[in-house]
Design a protein around this motif. Structure first.
Motif, PDB file in Angstrom:
ATOM      1  N   VAL A  92       6.026   6.142   0.567  1.00 17.02           N
ATOM      2  CA  VAL A  92       4.881   7.007   0.836  1.00 17.02           C
ATOM      3  C   VAL A  92       3.615   6.165   0.794  1.00 17.02           C
ATOM      4  O   VAL A  92       3.353   5.475  -0.199  1.00 17.02           O
ATOM      5  CB  VAL A  92       4.802   8.146  -0.198  1.00 17.02           C
ATOM      6  N   CYS A  93       2.846   6.208   1.871  1.00 15.87           N
ATOM      7  CA  CYS A  93       1.616   5.419   1.940  1.00 15.87           C
ATOM      8  C   CYS A  93       0.583   5.954   0.953  1.00 15.87           C
ATOM      9  O   CYS A  93       0.458   7.163   0.755  1.00 15.87           O
ATOM     10  CB  CYS A  93       1.037   5.453   3.351  1.00 15.87           C
ATOM     11  N   ALA A  94      -0.142   5.032   0.349  1.00 11.55           N
ATOM     12  CA  ALA A  94      -1.223   5.420  -0.551  1.00 11.55           C
ATOM     13  C   ALA A  94      -2.326   6.112   0.242  1.00 11.55           C
ATOM     14  O   ALA A  94      -2.428   5.958   1.467  1.00 11.55           O
ATOM     15  CB  ALA A  94      -1.767   4.188  -1.268  1.00 11.55           C
ATOM     16  N   GLU A  95      -3.143   6.871  -0.451  1.00 10.13           N
ATOM     17  CA  GLU A  95      -4.226   7.594   0.213  1.00 10.13           C
ATOM     18  C   GLU A  95      -5.159   6.609   0.915  1.00 10.13           C
ATOM     19  O   GLU A  95      -5.588   5.611   0.340  1.00 10.13           O
ATOM     20  CB  GLU A  95      -5.009   8.412  -0.813  1.00 10.13           C
ATOM     21  N   GLY A  96      -5.432   6.898   2.166  1.00 11.65           N
ATOM     22  CA  GLY A  96      -6.303   6.025   2.941  1.00 11.65           C
ATOM     23  C   GLY A  96      -5.564   5.009   3.787  1.00 11.65           C
ATOM     24  O   GLY A  96      -6.188   4.240   4.523  1.00 11.65           O
ATOM     25  N   PHE A  97      -4.208   4.999   3.697  1.00 16.64           N
ATOM     26  CA  PHE A  97      -3.410   4.058   4.484  1.00 16.64           C
ATOM     27  C   PHE A  97      -2.371   4.834   5.285  1.00 16.64           C
ATOM     28  O   PHE A  97      -1.903   5.894   4.870  1.00 16.64           O
ATOM     29  CB  PHE A  97      -2.711   3.043   3.573  1.00 16.64           C
ATOM     30  N   HIS A  98      -1.989   4.273   6.426  1.00 17.74           N
ATOM     31  CA  HIS A  98      -0.967   4.900   7.257  1.00 17.74           C
ATOM     32  C   HIS A  98      -0.403   3.846   8.201  1.00 17.74           C
ATOM     33  O   HIS A  98      -0.812   2.687   8.180  1.00 17.74           O
ATOM     34  CB  HIS A  98      -1.554   6.074   8.054  1.00 17.74           C
ATOM     35  N   GLY A  99       0.566   4.276   9.015  1.00 21.66           N
ATOM     36  CA  GLY A  99       1.124   3.379  10.015  1.00 21.66           C
ATOM     37  C   GLY A  99       2.258   2.524   9.489  1.00 21.66           C
ATOM     38  O   GLY A  99       2.756   2.709   8.376  1.00 21.66           O
ATOM     39  N   ASN A 140       0.814  -1.218   0.000  1.00 22.53           N
ATOM     40  CA  ASN A 140       0.000   0.000   0.000  1.00 22.53           C
ATOM     41  C   ASN A 140       0.848   1.270   0.000  1.00 22.53           C
ATOM     42  O   ASN A 140       0.345   2.347   0.326  1.00 22.53           O
ATOM     43  CB  ASN A 140      -0.924   0.007   1.216  1.00 22.53           C
ATOM     44  N   GLY A 141       2.115   1.136  -0.348  1.00 24.88           N
ATOM     45  CA  GLY A 141       3.009   2.291  -0.391  1.00 24.88           C
ATOM     46  C   GLY A 141       3.731   2.363  -1.719  1.00 24.88           C
ATOM     47  O   GLY A 141       3.789   1.394  -2.473  1.00 24.88           O
ATOM     48  N   SER A 142       4.278   3.517  -2.012  1.00 21.55           N
ATOM     49  CA  SER A 142       5.027   3.708  -3.250  1.00 21.55           C
ATOM     50  C   SER A 142       6.365   4.354  -2.941  1.00 21.55           C
ATOM     51  O   SER A 142       6.500   5.133  -1.993  1.00 21.55           O
ATOM     52  CB  SER A 142       4.236   4.584  -4.231  1.00 21.55           C
ATOM     53  N   CYS A 143       7.359   4.030  -3.750  1.00 19.37           N
ATOM     54  CA  CYS A 143       8.713   4.539  -3.556  1.00 19.37           C
ATOM     55  C   CYS A 143       8.822   5.960  -4.103  1.00 19.37           C
ATOM     56  O   CYS A 143       8.300   6.271  -5.177  1.00 19.37           O
ATOM     57  CB  CYS A 143       9.700   3.616  -4.267  1.00 19.37           C
ATOM     58  N   ALA A 144       9.498   6.826  -3.354  1.00 16.81           N
ATOM     59  CA  ALA A 144       9.722   8.206  -3.786  1.00 16.81           C
ATOM     60  C   ALA A 144      11.174   8.578  -3.497  1.00 16.81           C
ATOM     61  O   ALA A 144      11.693   8.258  -2.425  1.00 16.81           O
ATOM     62  CB  ALA A 144       8.785   9.164  -3.057  1.00 16.81           C
ATOM     63  N   PRO A 145      11.866   9.226  -4.439  1.00 18.96           N
ATOM     64  CA  PRO A 145      13.258   9.634  -4.210  1.00 18.96           C
ATOM     65  C   PRO A 145      13.360  10.574  -3.016  1.00 18.96           C
ATOM     66  O   PRO A 145      12.458  11.371  -2.756  1.00 18.96           O
ATOM     67  CB  PRO A 145      13.639  10.347  -5.514  1.00 18.96           C
ATOM     68  N   LYS A 191       4.403   0.029   7.740  1.00 22.77           N
ATOM     69  CA  LYS A 191       4.290  -0.615   6.433  1.00 22.77           C
ATOM     70  C   LYS A 191       2.968  -0.295   5.732  1.00 22.77           C
ATOM     71  O   LYS A 191       2.492  -1.064   4.902  1.00 22.77           O
ATOM     72  CB  LYS A 191       4.459  -2.133   6.570  1.00 22.77           C
ATOM     73  N   CYS A 192       2.392   0.861   6.086  1.00 22.63           N
ATOM     74  CA  CYS A 192       1.150   1.336   5.443  1.00 22.63           C
ATOM     75  C   CYS A 192       0.035   0.295   5.543  1.00 22.63           C
ATOM     76  O   CYS A 192      -0.797   0.162   4.632  1.00 22.63           O
ATOM     77  CB  CYS A 192       1.404   1.675   3.972  1.00 22.63           C
ATOM     78  N   MET A 193       0.005  -0.455   6.643  1.00 24.07           N
ATOM     79  CA  MET A 193      -0.962  -1.541   6.773  1.00 24.07           C
ATOM     80  C   MET A 193      -2.271  -1.096   7.409  1.00 24.07           C
ATOM     81  O   MET A 193      -3.275  -1.814   7.347  1.00 24.07           O
ATOM     82  CB  MET A 193      -0.353  -2.690   7.589  1.00 24.07           C
ATOM     83  N   ARG A 194      -2.288   0.077   8.030  1.00 20.61           N
ATOM     84  CA  ARG A 194      -3.509   0.547   8.676  1.00 20.61           C
ATOM     85  C   ARG A 194      -4.316   1.372   7.690  1.00 20.61           C
ATOM     86  O   ARG A 194      -3.792   2.271   7.031  1.00 20.61           O
ATOM     87  CB  ARG A 194      -3.176   1.366   9.916  1.00 20.61           C
ATOM     88  N   GLN A 195      -5.584   1.059   7.592  1.00 20.83           N
ATOM     89  CA  GLN A 195      -6.449   1.727   6.628  1.00 20.83           C
ATOM     90  C   GLN A 195      -7.324   2.751   7.324  1.00 20.83           C
ATOM     91  O   GLN A 195      -7.678   2.605   8.492  1.00 20.83           O
ATOM     92  CB  GLN A 195      -7.326   0.703   5.898  1.00 20.83           C
TER      93      GLN A 195
END
Length: 229
Positions: A182-189, A168-173, A191-195
């Motif tokens: 960077v966690c996708a929209e709607g995810f956090h925490g 649920n995340g994407s790599c950013a320089p 490894k971006c596992m919390r929705q």
């Protein structure tokens, strides 16, 4: 003989000069600290000065090449007797070209350039490694007293590792040889596992209840000690 009163064109000249001086002083005071931390002017033949003079819309101010918005596009700190770039160096994270040659820089500079995602030309003393290593740059050129690191590579594109970031995340320089997930929209925490959105109310509620519990425990401990004595 013409009078030189307040309405005379001749009287406007001193006022205009004074106004320009005030504006110049205000502009100088508004410069980022990194631009004025090193005394002296930039040499006309320096790489930063050449880049600034050849690029429309840019102008040298002290040690910085700025655009019309005041954004730092180039920084020349060569021959400034620096052992490290200093606390104001992050102000130059928007720079495309930076010159740090002729300084006795010490230590690893990798984290120093965190966030410098726009940097494409970095000139360093010969004995200082390019941040991120040679694999973080397309070209590393060595000279007698300096080296130039050019064309920062995007680590997210060059690694080829699909598991670099969680699902649920994407790599950013994040600078030379650095990246962030960077966690996708709607995810956090972790490894971006919390929705869902991060609730500040819940956070402060937990923090408040924890503080209250600790305070109550300490108060009870103090009372027991007081009774025992």
């Amino acid at each position: 003989m013409a009078r030189c009163g307040l309405d005379s064109p001749l009287s406007v000249v001193p006022w205009a000069a004074a106004l320009l001086l005030v504006l110049s002083v205000e502009r100088a005071l508004a410069l980022p600290e990194i631009c004025i931390q090193c005394p002296g002017s930039v040499q006309n033949l320096s790489e930063v000065a050449l880049y600034c003079n050849q690029t429309p819309g840019l102008m040298m101010h002290a040690r910085c090449c700025l655009n019309w918005k005041g954004t730092i596009m180039g920084l020349d700190l060569q021959n400034c007797s620096l052992k490290d770039p200093g606390p104001y160096f992050p102000q130059a994270h928007t720079a495309i070209i930076i010159d740090l040659q002729a300084n006795s820089l010490q230590g690893d500079l990798a984290n120093t350039f965190r966030g410098f995602t726009q940097l494409q030309t970095l000139i360093l003393p010969q004995d200082v490694n390019c941040p991120g290593g040679i694999n973080a740059w397309d070209t590393v050129t060595f000279y007698i007293n300096s080296q130039t690191c050019q064309e920062q590579r995007n680590l997210c594109n060059s690694t080829g590792d699909p598991e670099m970031c969680p699902e649920n995340g994407s790599c950013a320089p994040d600078g030379p040889g650095l990246f962030q997930c960077v966690c996708a929209e709607g995810f956090h925490g972790y490894k971006c596992m919390r929705q869902g959105s991060f609730s500040l109310l819940m956070f402060f509620g937990i923090l408040g209840s924890t503080t209250l519990s600790i305070s109550t425990l300490l108060w009870g401990t103090q009372r027991r000690k007081a009774k025992a004595s």
